[in-house]
Design an enzyme around this catalytic site. Structure first.
Site, PDB file in Angstrom:
ATOM      1  N   GLU A  94     -67.215 -32.867  44.229  1.00 15.94           N
ATOM      2  CA  GLU A  94     -66.567 -33.466  44.276  1.00 15.94           C
ATOM      3  C   GLU A  94     -66.840 -34.929  44.926  1.00 15.94           C
ATOM      4  O   GLU A  94     -67.764 -35.104  46.242  1.00 15.94           O
ATOM      5  CB  GLU A  94     -65.743 -32.619  45.514  1.00 15.94           C
ATOM      6  CG  GLU A  94     -64.218 -33.859  45.656  1.00 15.94           C
ATOM      7  CD  GLU A  94     -63.029 -33.128  47.234  1.00 15.94           C
ATOM      8  OE1 GLU A  94     -62.243 -33.451  46.498  1.00 15.94           O
ATOM      9  OE2 GLU A  94     -64.084 -31.809  47.400  1.00 15.94           O
ATOM     10  N   ASP A 198     -77.464 -27.500  59.015  1.00 20.49           N
ATOM     11  CA  ASP A 198     -78.820 -28.937  59.262  1.00 20.49           C
ATOM     12  C   ASP A 198     -77.242 -29.964  59.575  1.00 20.49           C
ATOM     13  O   ASP A 198     -77.435 -30.566  59.196  1.00 20.49           O
ATOM     14  CB  ASP A 198     -78.744 -29.319  57.836  1.00 20.49           C
ATOM     15  CG  ASP A 198     -79.819 -29.961  58.148  1.00 20.49           C
ATOM     16  OD1 ASP A 198     -80.866 -30.200  58.967  1.00 20.49           O
ATOM     17  OD2 ASP A 198     -80.748 -30.876  56.236  1.00 20.49           O
TER      18      ASP A 198
HETATM   19  P1  ADP Z   1     -79.943 -35.724  50.616  1.00 21.36           P
HETATM   20  O1  ADP Z   1     -79.745 -34.409  50.509  1.00 21.36           O
HETATM   21  O2  ADP Z   1     -80.611 -37.061  50.232  1.00 21.36           O
HETATM   22  O3  ADP Z   1     -79.712 -35.399  52.168  1.00 21.36           O
HETATM   23  P2  ADP Z   1     -76.655 -36.151  50.804  1.00 21.36           P
HETATM   24  O4  ADP Z   1     -76.273 -34.962  50.861  1.00 21.36           O
HETATM   25  O5  ADP Z   1     -77.123 -36.268  53.416  1.00 21.36           O
HETATM   26  O6  ADP Z   1     -78.116 -36.209  50.836  1.00 21.36           O
HETATM   27  O7  ADP Z   1     -76.165 -36.884  50.385  1.00 21.36           O
HETATM   28  C1  ADP Z   1     -76.436 -38.959  50.766  1.00 21.36           C
HETATM   29  C2  ADP Z   1     -75.729 -39.881  51.578  1.00 21.36           C
HETATM   30  O8  ADP Z   1     -74.340 -39.883  50.646  1.00 21.36           O
HETATM   31  C3  ADP Z   1     -75.466 -39.342  52.328  1.00 21.36           C
HETATM   32  O9  ADP Z   1     -75.261 -39.570  53.432  1.00 21.36           O
HETATM   33  C4  ADP Z   1     -73.279 -39.539  52.113  1.00 21.36           C
HETATM   34  O10 ADP Z   1     -72.554 -40.913  52.794  1.00 21.36           O
HETATM   35  C5  ADP Z   1     -72.740 -39.419  51.097  1.00 21.36           C
HETATM   36  N1  ADP Z   1     -72.287 -38.626  50.565  1.00 21.36           N
HETATM   37  C6  ADP Z   1     -72.893 -36.938  50.253  1.00 21.36           C
HETATM   38  N2  ADP Z   1     -72.220 -36.509  49.273  1.00 21.36           N
HETATM   39  C7  ADP Z   1     -71.211 -37.779  49.153  1.00 21.36           C
HETATM   40  C8  ADP Z   1     -70.216 -36.662  48.299  1.00 21.36           C
HETATM   41  N3  ADP Z   1     -69.346 -35.083  48.119  1.00 21.36           N
HETATM   42  N4  ADP Z   1     -69.120 -37.966  48.167  1.00 21.36           N
HETATM   43  C9  ADP Z   1     -69.093 -38.699  48.182  1.00 21.36           C
HETATM   44  N5  ADP Z   1     -70.390 -39.488  49.525  1.00 21.36           N
HETATM   45  C10 ADP Z   1     -71.144 -38.163  49.078  1.00 21.36           C
END
Ligand code: ADP
Length: 293
Positions: A94, A198
């Site tokens: 989402e 985490d």
């Molecule tokens: P990684 O696995 O590379 O560490 P993340 O899951 O932390 O990536 O996501 C990277 C960035 O994307 C996050 O810091 C956040 O700002 C944004 N983000 C994460 N999940 C979502 C989401 N469901 N919708 C919109 N932006 C998201």
């Protein structure tokens, strides 16, 4: 088939509605994967992509998000689908419109985390292994918390550190700690609580309404202090957050020492991922812990 055609089809199948990508915008801020806002057919998804062999890590992340979502205690992005082809692995979630904290948002995050930590399981660990950063994280179920922490957390990272050429002094002190650390857990009544796993500042935020959101978890059931300790390791959580957490779910005496035991896992993981000064930090932390026993 190209990667994005496969992702398009995977989202259409998972949502049982036609989906055609009209725009794909990179989203910054992640540590490991490429991330995009993918929009089309009147809706939008957050899609992470990585090398094909990471498909299993994405499956574990989706299962972790689903586990937290089921607890109905804190907002997480709902997992949509995951998969891989010869080009890449992907995870679609989402899309959340992030905003900024309102006056009471940090307190709400503290309360929500406390509520999540009230969700417990009969054993420590989880139904599947996952990853902490790019490092595998074993979650073999276990009745005993000290045994779980010894085998599957500290012992696992220390063995990796040995493999990675860590200093002998660090490894020797680590061995002593593995033997003696259960003394630090005496009397604190550990339950197997649902953990994010985490929880650094980069994995928590607030949506447009100011509602807290956590994401990118490494879920398992363990001592709730491990989640709280990690929030302190790299900062990013304010006093309102801690006050609200402690009011909702007070901490046992000795947390300030045990939090070092729990953060040592992440420091060792950072050594194993990035090397450098983390060996010194791990050794100093072990020395402090040994001095408390
Ligand atoms: P990684 O696995 O590379 O560490 P993340 O899951 O932390 O990536 O996501 C990277 C960035 O994307 C996050 O810091 C956040 O700002 C944004 N983000 C994460 N999940 C979502 C989401 N469901 N919708 C919109 N932006 C998201």
């Amino acid at each position: 088939m190209s990667l994005w055609a496969d992702i398009e089809r995977s989202i259409a199948e998972a949502t049982a509605a036609p989906f055609h990508i009209e725009s794909r915008t990179p989203v910054g801020g992640g540590c490991i994967n490429a991330a995009f806002r993918v929009a089309g057919s009147g809706r939008a998804y957050f899609v992470k992509t990585s090398a094909p062999h990471t498909a299993d890590a994405f499956a574990a992340e989706a299962a972790g998000l689903a586990e937290i979502a089921r607890s109905q205690t804190v907002r997480v992005p709902q997992p949509v689908c995951h998969g891989s082809n010869s080009e890449a692995g992907w995870l679609a979630l989402e899309f959340i419109d992030f905003g900024s904290a309102r006056r009471d948002s940090s307190g709400a995050l503290g309360q929500a985390l406390a509520a999540m930590h009230r969700v417990t399981a009969p054993r420590f660990g989880w139904q599947r292994d996952n990853a902490i950063g790019a490092t595998p994280q074993p979650n073999t179920p276990c009745e005993d918390w000290a045994e779980f922490w010894r085998e599957h957390r500290l012992g696992f990272q220390l063995a990796l550190a040995e493999h990675n050429g860590a200093p002998k002094s660090l490894l020797a002190k680590g061995e002593r700690l593995l033997r003696d650390f259960p003394a630090l857990l005496a009397g604190c009544g550990v339950e197997a609580a649902l953990l994010h796993g985490d929880l650094w500042g980069g994995n928590a935020g607030f949506d447009r309404a100011g509602t807290p959101v956590i994401y990118d978890p490494a879920v398992y059931y363990g001592h709730r202090e491990a989640d709280l300790a990690m929030t302190e390791l790299f900062g990013g959580f304010n006093r309102d957050f801690y006050a609200a957490y402690r009011e909702a779910f007070p901490l046992a005496v000795g947390y300030d020492v045990r939090k070092q035991l729990y953060n040592l896992y992440h420091i060792l993981n950072h050594y194993n991922l990035f090397g450098g000064g983390y060996a010194r930090q791990a050794e100093t932390t072990i020395e402090c812990l040994l001095a408390e026993i």
